[in-house]
Design a protein around this motif. Structure first.
Motif, PDB file in Angstrom:
ATOM      1  N   LYS A 103       0.770  -1.207  -0.002  1.00 18.81           N
ATOM      2  CA  LYS A 103       0.024  -0.169  -0.007  1.00 18.81           C
ATOM      3  C   LYS A 103       0.776   1.315  -0.029  1.00 18.81           C
ATOM      4  O   LYS A 103       0.345   2.764   0.246  1.00 18.81           O
ATOM      5  CB  LYS A 103      -0.876   0.058   1.242  1.00 18.81           C
ATOM      6  N   GLY A 104       2.112   1.088   0.017  1.00 16.47           N
ATOM      7  CA  GLY A 104       3.074   2.282   0.036  1.00 16.47           C
ATOM      8  C   GLY A 104       3.230   2.982   1.210  1.00 16.47           C
ATOM      9  O   GLY A 104       3.721   4.053   1.201  1.00 16.47           O
ATOM     10  N   LEU A 105       3.178   2.149   2.104  1.00 11.29           N
ATOM     11  CA  LEU A 105       3.432   2.866   3.692  1.00 11.29           C
ATOM     12  C   LEU A 105       4.540   2.731   3.964  1.00 11.29           C
ATOM     13  O   LEU A 105       5.437   3.433   4.715  1.00 11.29           O
ATOM     14  CB  LEU A 105       2.240   2.349   4.589  1.00 11.29           C
ATOM     15  N   VAL A 106       5.431   1.481   3.738  1.00 13.98           N
ATOM     16  CA  VAL A 106       6.666   1.346   4.189  1.00 13.98           C
ATOM     17  C   VAL A 106       7.398   0.831   2.787  1.00 13.98           C
ATOM     18  O   VAL A 106       6.723   0.466   1.938  1.00 13.98           O
ATOM     19  CB  VAL A 106       6.764   0.264   5.288  1.00 13.98           C
ATOM     20  N   HIS A 107       8.729   0.796   2.705  1.00 13.55           N
ATOM     21  CA  HIS A 107       9.652   0.413   1.830  1.00 13.55           C
ATOM     22  C   HIS A 107      10.603  -0.556   2.271  1.00 13.55           C
ATOM     23  O   HIS A 107      10.908  -0.407   3.432  1.00 13.55           O
ATOM     24  CB  HIS A 107      10.210   1.546   0.822  1.00 13.55           C
ATOM     25  N   ARG A 108      10.989  -1.398   1.346  1.00 13.90           N
ATOM     26  CA  ARG A 108      11.883  -2.723   1.997  1.00 13.90           C
ATOM     27  C   ARG A 108      13.215  -2.245   1.528  1.00 13.90           C
ATOM     28  O   ARG A 108      13.366  -1.541   0.420  1.00 13.90           O
ATOM     29  CB  ARG A 108      11.607  -3.892   1.014  1.00 13.90           C
ATOM     30  N   ILE A 109      14.221  -2.546   2.428  1.00 14.07           N
ATOM     31  CA  ILE A 109      15.659  -2.195   2.382  1.00 14.07           C
ATOM     32  C   ILE A 109      16.464  -3.532   2.451  1.00 14.07           C
ATOM     33  O   ILE A 109      16.433  -4.169   3.415  1.00 14.07           O
ATOM     34  CB  ILE A 109      16.134  -1.363   3.341  1.00 14.07           C
ATOM     35  N   GLU A 110      17.061  -3.733   1.391  1.00 11.01           N
ATOM     36  CA  GLU A 110      17.869  -5.019   1.321  1.00 11.01           C
ATOM     37  C   GLU A 110      19.336  -4.446   1.477  1.00 11.01           C
ATOM     38  O   GLU A 110      20.122  -3.986   0.327  1.00 11.01           O
ATOM     39  CB  GLU A 110      17.832  -5.807   0.213  1.00 11.01           C
ATOM     40  N   ASP A 111      19.997  -4.497   2.776  1.00  9.53           N
ATOM     41  CA  ASP A 111      21.146  -3.955   3.021  1.00  9.53           C
ATOM     42  C   ASP A 111      22.341  -4.550   2.948  1.00  9.53           C
ATOM     43  O   ASP A 111      23.356  -4.417   3.502  1.00  9.53           O
ATOM     44  CB  ASP A 111      21.252  -3.244   4.521  1.00  9.53           C
ATOM     45  N   GLY A 112      22.111  -5.941   2.793  1.00 12.54           N
ATOM     46  CA  GLY A 112      23.151  -7.040   2.612  1.00 12.54           C
ATOM     47  C   GLY A 112      23.428  -7.527   4.010  1.00 12.54           C
ATOM     48  O   GLY A 112      24.448  -8.415   4.223  1.00 12.54           O
ATOM     49  N   SER A 113      22.812  -7.438   5.100  1.00 12.09           N
ATOM     50  CA  SER A 113      22.792  -8.090   6.227  1.00 12.09           C
ATOM     51  C   SER A 113      22.235  -9.249   6.488  1.00 12.09           C
ATOM     52  O   SER A 113      22.344  -9.996   7.289  1.00 12.09           O
ATOM     53  CB  SER A 113      22.279  -7.126   7.265  1.00 12.09           C
ATOM     54  N   GLY A 114      21.518  -9.507   5.431  1.00 10.05           N
ATOM     55  CA  GLY A 114      20.600 -11.048   5.498  1.00 10.05           C
ATOM     56  C   GLY A 114      19.174 -10.909   5.802  1.00 10.05           C
ATOM     57  O   GLY A 114      18.715 -11.842   5.662  1.00 10.05           O
ATOM     58  N   ALA A 115      18.853  -9.716   6.423  1.00  6.29           N
ATOM     59  CA  ALA A 115      17.515  -9.432   6.565  1.00  6.29           C
ATOM     60  C   ALA A 115      16.922  -8.271   6.051  1.00  6.29           C
ATOM     61  O   ALA A 115      17.666  -7.205   5.978  1.00  6.29           O
ATOM     62  CB  ALA A 115      17.315  -9.529   8.289  1.00  6.29           C
ATOM     63  N   VAL A 116      15.732  -8.494   5.486  1.00  2.00           N
ATOM     64  CA  VAL A 116      15.006  -7.224   4.678  1.00  2.00           C
ATOM     65  C   VAL A 116      14.828  -6.522   5.693  1.00  2.00           C
ATOM     66  O   VAL A 116      14.007  -7.004   7.012  1.00  2.00           O
ATOM     67  CB  VAL A 116      13.867  -7.808   3.876  1.00  2.00           C
ATOM     68  N   LYS A 117      14.732  -5.124   5.520  1.00  2.00           N
ATOM     69  CA  LYS A 117      14.315  -4.118   6.767  1.00  2.00           C
ATOM     70  C   LYS A 117      13.355  -3.304   6.157  1.00  2.00           C
ATOM     71  O   LYS A 117      13.069  -3.209   4.725  1.00  2.00           O
ATOM     72  CB  LYS A 117      15.508  -3.515   7.170  1.00  2.00           C
ATOM     73  N   PHE A 118      12.484  -2.466   6.981  1.00  3.28           N
ATOM     74  CA  PHE A 118      11.441  -1.788   6.546  1.00  3.28           C
ATOM     75  C   PHE A 118      11.504  -0.468   7.398  1.00  3.28           C
ATOM     76  O   PHE A 118      11.822  -0.328   8.359  1.00  3.28           O
ATOM     77  CB  PHE A 118      10.175  -2.641   6.935  1.00  3.28           C
ATOM     78  N   ALA A 119      10.922   0.383   6.623  1.00  3.68           N
ATOM     79  CA  ALA A 119      11.011   1.857   6.894  1.00  3.68           C
ATOM     80  C   ALA A 119       9.671   2.612   6.284  1.00  3.68           C
ATOM     81  O   ALA A 119       9.405   2.209   5.358  1.00  3.68           O
ATOM     82  CB  ALA A 119      12.338   2.389   6.305  1.00  3.68           C
ATOM     83  N   LEU A 120       9.409   3.624   7.071  1.00  3.38           N
ATOM     84  CA  LEU A 120       8.375   4.299   6.498  1.00  3.38           C
ATOM     85  C   LEU A 120       8.804   4.968   5.503  1.00  3.38           C
ATOM     86  O   LEU A 120       9.648   5.596   5.304  1.00  3.38           O
ATOM     87  CB  LEU A 120       7.552   5.446   7.683  1.00  3.38           C
TER      88      LEU A 120
END
Length: 140
Positions: A61-78
Motif C-alpha cells: 500500500k506504499g506505507l513502508v519500503h523494503r531495504i535490502e542492506d546486505g545484512s541477510g534480513a530485509v528491513k522496513f522503514a516508513l
C-alpha cells in the motif's frame, strides 16, 4: 474521534486492526529501519506470520519500503508521503552501519541517476552505503 495512527492507515486504504496499529506504532517510534525479527522483539507476543503479513500489506500500500542492506534480513522503514502502491518514491540512500548493524534512511541524499546503455529498462534502484554511523564512528 480517530487516532493519528488509524488516520495514517485509512489514508492508505488499510483497515486498522490492533496488530496493524501496533506495528505502525513501532515503525514510527524507531529512527532506523527494522527487520521482521526487530518488529517481533518490540511486540513480545505477536504472531510472526501476522507481523509478516502486516509488513507486506504496508509495503503493497506504499506505507513502508523494503531495504535490502546486505545484512541477510530485509528491513522496513516508513515511506515518504508521496509513495503510492504503484510507485515507491523513496529514491534516497540507505546507510548500513557495519558495527551496530542498523540501517538508516538518508532522505536528504538522493540516489544519483544512472546513465545505462541502450536497451536496459530500470524497474527499481537502491543504494546502500556501508560504514560507521555517527554514534559508532565516535566510539571507534
Amino acid at each position: 474521534m480517530a487516532h493519528p495512527l488509524e488516520d495514517t492507515l485509512i489514508a492508505r486504504q488499510i483497515t486498522p486492526t490492533p496488530m496493524r496499529l501496533l506495528v505502525l506504532d513501532v515503525l514510527q517510534k524507531e529512527p532506523t529501519a527494522l527487520s521482521l525479527a526487530d518488529v517481533e522483539q518490540h511486540l513480545k507476543h505477536a504472531d510472526r506470520i501476522t507481523v509478516h503479513r502486516t509488513l507486506k500489506t504496508f509495503t503493497d500500500k506504499g506505507l513502508v519500503h523494503r531495504i535490502e542492506d546486505g545484512s541477510g534480513a530485509v528491513k522496513f522503514a516508513l515511506c515518504a508521503p508521496a509513495c503510492t502502491p504503484e510507485l515507491h518514491r523513496d529514491l534516497h540512500v540507505h546507510f548500513f552501519c557495519v558495527r551496530c548493524r542498523e540501517t538508516a534512511c538518508l532522505p536528504a541524499v538522493p540516489v544519483p541517476a544512472l546513465a545505462l546503455p541502450g536497451g536496459y529498462q530500470v524497474q527499481e534502484t537502491s543504494l546502500v552505503v556501508k560504514g560507521h554511523c555517527p554514534r559508532c564512528a565516535g566510539a571507534v
